[in-house]
Scaffold this active site. Structure first.
Site, PDB file in Angstrom:
ATOM      1  N   PHE A 158       0.844  -1.128  -0.032  1.00  0.00           N
ATOM      2  CA  PHE A 158       0.260   0.049  -0.040  1.00  0.00           C
ATOM      3  C   PHE A 158       0.783   1.312   0.016  1.00  0.00           C
ATOM      4  O   PHE A 158       1.714   1.448   0.907  1.00  0.00           O
ATOM      5  CB  PHE A 158      -0.869   0.080   1.086  1.00  0.00           C
ATOM      6  N   ASP A 243       9.425   3.200   2.213  1.00  0.00           N
ATOM      7  CA  ASP A 243       8.280   3.816   2.505  1.00  0.00           C
ATOM      8  C   ASP A 243       8.101   3.791   3.969  1.00  0.00           C
ATOM      9  O   ASP A 243       7.211   2.855   4.145  1.00  0.00           O
ATOM     10  CB  ASP A 243       6.997   3.363   1.536  1.00  0.00           C
ATOM     11  N   LYS A 272       2.443  11.147   6.953  1.00  0.00           N
ATOM     12  CA  LYS A 272       1.436  11.001   8.279  1.00  0.00           C
ATOM     13  C   LYS A 272       2.065  11.455   9.416  1.00  0.00           C
ATOM     14  O   LYS A 272       1.754  12.915   9.418  1.00  0.00           O
ATOM     15  CB  LYS A 272       1.379   9.570   8.532  1.00  0.00           C
TER      16      LYS A 272
HETATM   17  C1  LIG Z   1      -1.033   6.065   4.383  1.00  0.00           C
HETATM   18  C2  LIG Z   1       0.170   5.615   3.460  1.00  0.00           C
HETATM   19  C3  LIG Z   1       0.496   6.284   2.102  1.00  0.00           C
HETATM   20  C4  LIG Z   1      -0.204   7.245   1.521  1.00  0.00           C
HETATM   21  O1  LIG Z   1      -0.405   8.431   2.407  1.00  0.00           O
HETATM   22  P1  LIG Z   1      -1.438   9.539   2.159  1.00  0.00           P
HETATM   23  O2  LIG Z   1      -1.166  10.704   2.848  1.00  0.00           O
HETATM   24  O3  LIG Z   1      -2.908   8.708   2.447  1.00  0.00           O
HETATM   25  O4  LIG Z   1      -1.611   9.727   0.588  1.00  0.00           O
HETATM   26  C5  LIG Z   1       1.662   5.621   1.615  1.00  0.00           C
HETATM   27  N1  LIG Z   1       2.224   4.654   1.898  1.00  0.00           N
HETATM   28  C6  LIG Z   1       2.008   3.932   3.093  1.00  0.00           C
HETATM   29  C7  LIG Z   1       2.933   3.157   3.683  1.00  0.00           C
HETATM   30  C8  LIG Z   1       0.997   4.688   4.109  1.00  0.00           C
HETATM   31  O5  LIG Z   1       0.588   3.825   5.140  1.00  0.00           O
END
Ligand SMILES: *Cc1c(COP(=O)(O)O)cnc(C)c1O
Length: 416
Positions: A158, A243, A272
């Site tokens: 994700f 990520d 985040k």
């Molecule tokens: C939440 C998340 C995203 C996307 O972030 P948004 O601010 O919702 O666009 C990307 N990678 C990971 C691992 C995430 O948990």
């Protein structure tokens, strides 16, 4: 269609006759797109690990906005930093400099043991930026032929919701109806180093990976995998792109999830919690050499690096440098796991995770996780399911032992 609830009957905060939860939910169902299925709770106030709904009922937030609220709701230091900046300057765009961006980038690069930062807003924008970085690095530094760059990603990943990012999702619901898709990605099995090795070819510019998969259900890769990833990427001149949007910034008990294996990626993607639960703030953090692929006009964002976001992020970094939240995540995480594993129940298949990040996977025979989340909500604990069978717990990192006890008492009742 007629809208039954008059918008004007929903008063703003401080009104004498506040609307009920039911009225708010009806209104959002009428006036907002149905791209989420939230629990039926309407939050009006929050403090620390606690939120209060419009009817005055208190709940413990065991989700923390998917780790965006790592430092707790209404964190005084963060709120004060934001308030002070509101009174100074909030937005300049990158057409001009502002006095918050430089200090923020320097502090963030140092926190990451990197050299340079490219600031954006949402996580998905950070991931898009990392993809562009890797591709252009491939063409200008690695010598990949124009248009041929390949990025390897993992199954069950994700990374966000943009058209390019969903192009390499393995979740059909994320993709269905949204094609055509962006080419240039190959998917390999998460945690399988041989799969990565065989997928790498001369056009491979990057390997994009979550060091712990969040949305997939808090999946921790096999021991030693990230170390092997580091070696394989180095041997093949492929960028290791971590990520850490959800895993990073304290959640797992260390500043970065990669640190659990002592590995350092070529690129960190952060988001985040970097915005302290106040602003959307994301960043790509890397070496000067890698980020030097960008020249003025290549890439940008109107709000990226804005002084309000930068001021909040600076305070977030300052808080992380004390290591208080990482330490509490490690200690309280260990305690939470101990308490959860001691629950006598035949409903659970596996409890996994790291730090204050827990996936509780239910056995098929116990049914899906959602009804258990609903029951917990009725008892005052807010959490959410992911991938049907898994309940995710990710409380703010300021949670105390007593607060964990309070939550676990309720979990015991629901799981018994
Ligand atoms: C939440 C998340 C995203 C996307 O972030 P948004 O601010 O919702 O666009 C990307 N990678 C990971 C691992 C995430 O948990």
């Amino acid at each position: 269609m007629t809208v039954q609830t008059d918008v004007n009957t929903i008063p703003t905060t401080g009104a004498e006759h506040p609307a009920t939860s039911a009225e708010h939910i009806r209104l959002v169902e009428q006036a907002a797109a149905h791209n989420y299925h939230p629990l039926p709770v309407v939050v009006a106030k929050a403090d620390g690990v606690w939120v209060t709904d419009v009817d005055g009922k208190k709940y413990m937030d065991m989700l923390a906005a998917y780790s965006a609220v790592n430092f707790g709701h209404g964190n005084t230091e963060l709120i004060n930093a934001a308030k002070a900046q509101l009174d100074s300057v909030t937005l300049t765009s990158r057409a001009f400099h502002n006095d918050q961006l430089g200090p923020m980038c320097a502090a963030l690069a140092e926190l990451c043991k990197m050299e340079a930062v490219l600031p954006m807003n949402t996580g998905a924008e950070g991931v898009e930026t990392a993809i562009k970085t890797a591709r252009k690095w491939g063409y200008t530094k690695k010598g990949v032929a124009e248009g041929k760059a390949k990025i390897i990603v993992c199954s069950e990943n994700f990374h966000g919701r943009t058209t390019t990012i969903i192009s390499f999702s393995t979740d059909s619901q994320c993709r269905n109806g949204f094609g055509p898709f962006t080419p240039g990605f190959e998917i390999v099995k998460y945690g399988d180093i041989d799969a990565l090795k065989s997928a790498i070819d001369e056009n491979t510019v990057g390997f994009l990976i979550e060091p712990i998969q969040g949305e997939a259900g808090i999946i921790v890769p096999p021991d030693g995998y990230l170390k092997q990833v580091r070696e394989v990427c180095t041997e093949n001149n492929v960028l290791f792109i971590a990520d850490e949007i959800q895993a990073g910034l304290g959640r797992t008990g260390l500043t970065f999830a990669c640190e659990h294996e002592g590995v350092h990626p070529d690129i960190f993607i952060l988001g985040k919690a970097l915005g302290g639960g106040i602003m959307p703030v994301s960043a790509v953090v890397s070496s000067r050499e890698i980020l030097s692929v960008f020249t003025p006009g290549d890439h940008g964002s109107t709000f990226g690096g804005n002084p309000l976001s930068a001021a909040v992020a600076r305070k977030v970094i300052e808080i992380l440098n004390t290591r208080e939240y990482q330490d509490n995540a490690r200690d309280m995480g260990a305690y939470l796991f101990e308490r959860l594993r001691a629950i006598k129940t035949d409903k659970i298949k596996e409890i996994r995770g790291r730090g204050l990040w827990v996936g509780i996977e239910f056995k098929e025979s116990a049914g899906k996780a959602m009804p258990y989340c609903k029951k917990l909500m009725e008892m005052g604990v807010l959490c959410k399911d992911t991938h049907q069978q898994t309940m995710r717990l990710a409380p703010p990192l300021c949670i105390t032992r007593e607060e964990i006890d309070w939550a676990v008492e309720r979990m015991e009742k629901v799981l018994a």
